[in-house]
Design a protein around this motif. Sequence first.
Motif, PDB file in Angstrom:
ATOM      1  N   PRO A  11      53.521   0.501 149.419  1.00  0.00           N
ATOM      2  CA  PRO A  11      54.892   0.810 149.003  1.00  0.00           C
ATOM      3  C   PRO A  11      55.249   0.179 147.653  1.00  0.00           C
ATOM      4  O   PRO A  11      54.857  -0.941 147.374  1.00  0.00           O
ATOM      5  CB  PRO A  11      55.754   0.217 150.122  1.00  0.00           C
ATOM      6  CG  PRO A  11      54.893  -0.789 150.794  1.00  0.00           C
ATOM      7  CD  PRO A  11      53.479  -0.354 150.611  1.00  0.00           C
ATOM      8  N   CYS A  12      55.989   0.931 146.831  1.00  0.00           N
ATOM      9  CA  CYS A  12      56.527   0.386 145.585  1.00  0.00           C
ATOM     10  C   CYS A  12      57.512  -0.730 145.947  1.00  0.00           C
ATOM     11  O   CYS A  12      58.393  -0.525 146.778  1.00  0.00           O
ATOM     12  CB  CYS A  12      57.244   1.487 144.814  1.00  0.00           C
ATOM     13  SG  CYS A  12      58.259   0.871 143.458  1.00  0.00           S
ATOM     14  N   PRO A  13      57.369  -1.917 145.338  1.00  0.00           N
ATOM     15  CA  PRO A  13      58.257  -3.029 145.688  1.00  0.00           C
ATOM     16  C   PRO A  13      59.708  -2.809 145.239  1.00  0.00           C
ATOM     17  O   PRO A  13      60.600  -3.507 145.695  1.00  0.00           O
ATOM     18  CB  PRO A  13      57.636  -4.235 144.967  1.00  0.00           C
ATOM     19  CG  PRO A  13      56.812  -3.655 143.880  1.00  0.00           C
ATOM     20  CD  PRO A  13      56.355  -2.307 144.355  1.00  0.00           C
ATOM     21  N   VAL A  14      59.930  -1.810 144.375  1.00  0.00           N
ATOM     22  CA  VAL A  14      61.288  -1.549 143.903  1.00  0.00           C
ATOM     23  C   VAL A  14      61.996  -0.533 144.795  1.00  0.00           C
ATOM     24  O   VAL A  14      63.124  -0.746 145.231  1.00  0.00           O
ATOM     25  CB  VAL A  14      61.276  -1.062 142.436  1.00  0.00           C
ATOM     26  CG1 VAL A  14      62.662  -0.607 141.994  1.00  0.00           C
ATOM     27  CG2 VAL A  14      60.752  -2.160 141.527  1.00  0.00           C
ATOM     28  N   CYS A  15      61.324   0.607 145.087  1.00  0.00           N
ATOM     29  CA  CYS A  15      62.023   1.700 145.768  1.00  0.00           C
ATOM     30  C   CYS A  15      61.418   2.067 147.120  1.00  0.00           C
ATOM     31  O   CYS A  15      62.006   2.834 147.878  1.00  0.00           O
ATOM     32  CB  CYS A  15      62.043   2.937 144.866  1.00  0.00           C
ATOM     33  SG  CYS A  15      60.424   3.710 144.743  1.00  0.00           S
ATOM     34  N   GLY A  16      60.225   1.563 147.415  1.00  0.00           N
ATOM     35  CA  GLY A  16      59.615   1.850 148.704  1.00  0.00           C
ATOM     36  C   GLY A  16      58.766   3.111 148.741  1.00  0.00           C
ATOM     37  O   GLY A  16      58.073   3.371 149.726  1.00  0.00           O
TER      38      GLY A  16
ATOM     39  N   TYR B  37      50.976   4.406 139.581  1.00  0.00           N
ATOM     40  CA  TYR B  37      52.374   4.552 139.167  1.00  0.00           C
ATOM     41  C   TYR B  37      53.196   4.878 140.403  1.00  0.00           C
ATOM     42  O   TYR B  37      52.654   5.245 141.462  1.00  0.00           O
ATOM     43  CB  TYR B  37      52.507   5.675 138.122  1.00  0.00           C
ATOM     44  CG  TYR B  37      52.211   7.035 138.709  1.00  0.00           C
ATOM     45  CD1 TYR B  37      50.908   7.430 138.957  1.00  0.00           C
ATOM     46  CD2 TYR B  37      53.252   7.905 139.073  1.00  0.00           C
ATOM     47  CE1 TYR B  37      50.627   8.653 139.540  1.00  0.00           C
ATOM     48  CE2 TYR B  37      52.974   9.130 139.654  1.00  0.00           C
ATOM     49  CZ  TYR B  37      51.666   9.495 139.890  1.00  0.00           C
ATOM     50  OH  TYR B  37      51.390  10.701 140.484  1.00  0.00           O
ATOM     51  N   CYS B  38      54.515   4.776 140.266  1.00  0.00           N
ATOM     52  CA  CYS B  38      55.412   5.144 141.357  1.00  0.00           C
ATOM     53  C   CYS B  38      56.174   6.404 140.957  1.00  0.00           C
ATOM     54  O   CYS B  38      56.895   6.389 139.958  1.00  0.00           O
ATOM     55  CB  CYS B  38      56.396   4.010 141.634  1.00  0.00           C
ATOM     56  SG  CYS B  38      57.747   4.542 142.710  1.00  0.00           S
ATOM     57  N   PRO B  39      56.010   7.496 141.706  1.00  0.00           N
ATOM     58  CA  PRO B  39      56.697   8.738 141.320  1.00  0.00           C
ATOM     59  C   PRO B  39      58.218   8.569 141.248  1.00  0.00           C
ATOM     60  O   PRO B  39      58.843   9.036 140.289  1.00  0.00           O
ATOM     61  CB  PRO B  39      56.291   9.722 142.428  1.00  0.00           C
ATOM     62  CG  PRO B  39      55.006   9.199 142.955  1.00  0.00           C
ATOM     63  CD  PRO B  39      55.111   7.698 142.855  1.00  0.00           C
ATOM     64  N   THR B  40      58.818   7.921 142.221  1.00  0.00           N
ATOM     65  CA  THR B  40      60.277   7.802 142.220  1.00  0.00           C
ATOM     66  C   THR B  40      60.772   7.008 141.014  1.00  0.00           C
ATOM     67  O   THR B  40      61.721   7.406 140.337  1.00  0.00           O
ATOM     68  CB  THR B  40      60.769   7.132 143.527  1.00  0.00           C
ATOM     69  OG1 THR B  40      60.409   7.972 144.622  1.00  0.00           O
ATOM     70  CG2 THR B  40      62.277   6.930 143.524  1.00  0.00           C
ATOM     71  N   CYS B  41      60.117   5.885 140.707  1.00  0.00           N
ATOM     72  CA  CYS B  41      60.557   5.032 139.603  1.00  0.00           C
ATOM     73  C   CYS B  41      60.216   5.614 138.231  1.00  0.00           C
ATOM     74  O   CYS B  41      60.898   5.337 137.256  1.00  0.00           O
ATOM     75  CB  CYS B  41      59.920   3.646 139.698  1.00  0.00           C
ATOM     76  SG  CYS B  41      60.529   2.635 141.054  1.00  0.00           S
ATOM     77  N   GLN B  42      59.128   6.389 138.139  1.00  0.00           N
ATOM     78  CA  GLN B  42      58.598   6.681 136.812  1.00  0.00           C
ATOM     79  C   GLN B  42      58.553   8.150 136.408  1.00  0.00           C
ATOM     80  O   GLN B  42      58.542   8.448 135.219  1.00  0.00           O
ATOM     81  CB  GLN B  42      57.172   6.099 136.688  1.00  0.00           C
ATOM     82  CG  GLN B  42      57.142   4.589 136.767  1.00  0.00           C
ATOM     83  CD  GLN B  42      55.727   4.054 136.725  1.00  0.00           C
ATOM     84  OE1 GLN B  42      55.176   3.689 137.747  1.00  0.00           O
ATOM     85  NE2 GLN B  42      55.128   4.033 135.545  1.00  0.00           N
TER      86      GLN B  42
ATOM     87  N   LEU C 167      54.715   0.075 132.285  1.00  0.00           N
ATOM     88  CA  LEU C 167      55.336   1.399 132.419  1.00  0.00           C
ATOM     89  C   LEU C 167      56.166   1.496 133.688  1.00  0.00           C
ATOM     90  O   LEU C 167      57.224   2.131 133.710  1.00  0.00           O
ATOM     91  CB  LEU C 167      54.255   2.492 132.362  1.00  0.00           C
ATOM     92  CG  LEU C 167      53.601   2.630 130.979  1.00  0.00           C
ATOM     93  CD1 LEU C 167      52.395   3.553 131.028  1.00  0.00           C
ATOM     94  CD2 LEU C 167      54.619   3.154 129.955  1.00  0.00           C
ATOM     95  N   HIS C 168      55.718   0.844 134.751  1.00  0.00           N
ATOM     96  CA  HIS C 168      56.498   0.852 135.987  1.00  0.00           C
ATOM     97  C   HIS C 168      57.811   0.090 135.784  1.00  0.00           C
ATOM     98  O   HIS C 168      58.885   0.568 136.150  1.00  0.00           O
ATOM     99  CB  HIS C 168      55.690   0.226 137.132  1.00  0.00           C
ATOM    100  CG  HIS C 168      56.434   0.163 138.428  1.00  0.00           C
ATOM    101  ND1 HIS C 168      57.033  -0.985 138.884  1.00  0.00           N
ATOM    102  CD2 HIS C 168      56.720   1.127 139.348  1.00  0.00           C
ATOM    103  CE1 HIS C 168      57.636  -0.737 140.046  1.00  0.00           C
ATOM    104  NE2 HIS C 168      57.460   0.537 140.347  1.00  0.00           N
ATOM    105  N   THR C 169      57.735  -1.073 135.175  1.00  0.00           N
ATOM    106  CA  THR C 169      58.943  -1.876 134.954  1.00  0.00           C
ATOM    107  C   THR C 169      59.915  -1.152 134.028  1.00  0.00           C
ATOM    108  O   THR C 169      61.132  -1.209 134.221  1.00  0.00           O
ATOM    109  CB  THR C 169      58.557  -3.256 134.367  1.00  0.00           C
ATOM    110  OG1 THR C 169      57.588  -3.864 135.240  1.00  0.00           O
ATOM    111  CG2 THR C 169      59.767  -4.170 134.255  1.00  0.00           C
TER     112      THR C 169
HETATM  113 ZN   LIG Z   1      59.283   2.852 142.905  1.00  0.00          ZN
END
Ligand SMILES: [Zn+2]
Length: 305
Positions: free
Chosen positions: A264-269, A284-289, A202-204
């Motif tokens: 930290p999320c490895p995609v957006c921090g 989960y990552c709020p910014t990404c998802q 789901l994160h990807t």
């Molecule tokens: Zn993220």
Amino acid sequence: MPSMAVHTGGMPELPEVSAIAAYLDSRMAGLPIRRVDVASLSVLKTADPPYTALPGRTVSAVDRIGKYLVIRTVPGPETADDPEIDLVIHLSRAGWVRWSDALSQTPPRPGGKSPISLRVHCGLPGEGFDVTEAGTQKRLAAWIVRDTSDVERIATLGPDVLAVSRDEFAAILRGTTSRLKTVLTDQRTISGVGNAYSDEILHTARLSPFASAKTLDDDQIDTLYETVRSVLADATERLETREVAKMKSEKRTGLRVHARTGLPCPVCGDTVHEVSYTDRSFQYCPTCQTGGKVLADRRMSRLLK
Ligand SMILES: [Zn+2]
């Protein structure tokens, strides 16, 4: 060959069970089972055929169905002629499989403190594997059956997540009122993925775990379908190209959000968040998802106060 220890720090899912099956298949296929020791009778969920039917039979293959490990046997020179008897193992949350070339010949003591649930001697003297379970909650289960569909939990499994076509996958999503996280992890809907890899998928795919499955548009379904395949393929490849003994750390280093609350999320921090229930949690990552939205979680909001 060094001994093989497998511990995933979480329930083994499709990539781990595939790697364990491939490893055991490479060691056992074509060889006779010499002896089976059952340390904990509560592990065995079936009584007919008995586990004593296995010695003398030849392992024909080791594979998996969903998250179940299946050791398939055919008759040996001196055994009864049941065409097929399978040993099916569900490692549950804390199960391990450990291959050894120097297996103890002393049977594990029933009711003892050893984590060994089952020991299978196979091939040359000393060769074989232990099935162990850490912790006090005993959930590991094994079945001995003439047909894998005799295992009720296998008979009720949904289609394998890697076997469904894009259209079948879309039909599953549209036919449910559940959230994505639930659809991906409910083995009766679709089998093979559990808590860890559903977080990663789901994160990807940049989808919220709480999104309603039936509201996905065609592009989102395409993305999710492809992401399921790429995440599981990457994980399986990582496990199979390393020594299986390193699986535990390998799974952990490969994860982007699962079990990484507060990091930290490895995609957006952004900070990885979690939603927790009494017996499990997911990340989960709020910014990404979720477009920055923090999902309701009582424990998390207490931590962040
Ligand atoms: Zn993220």
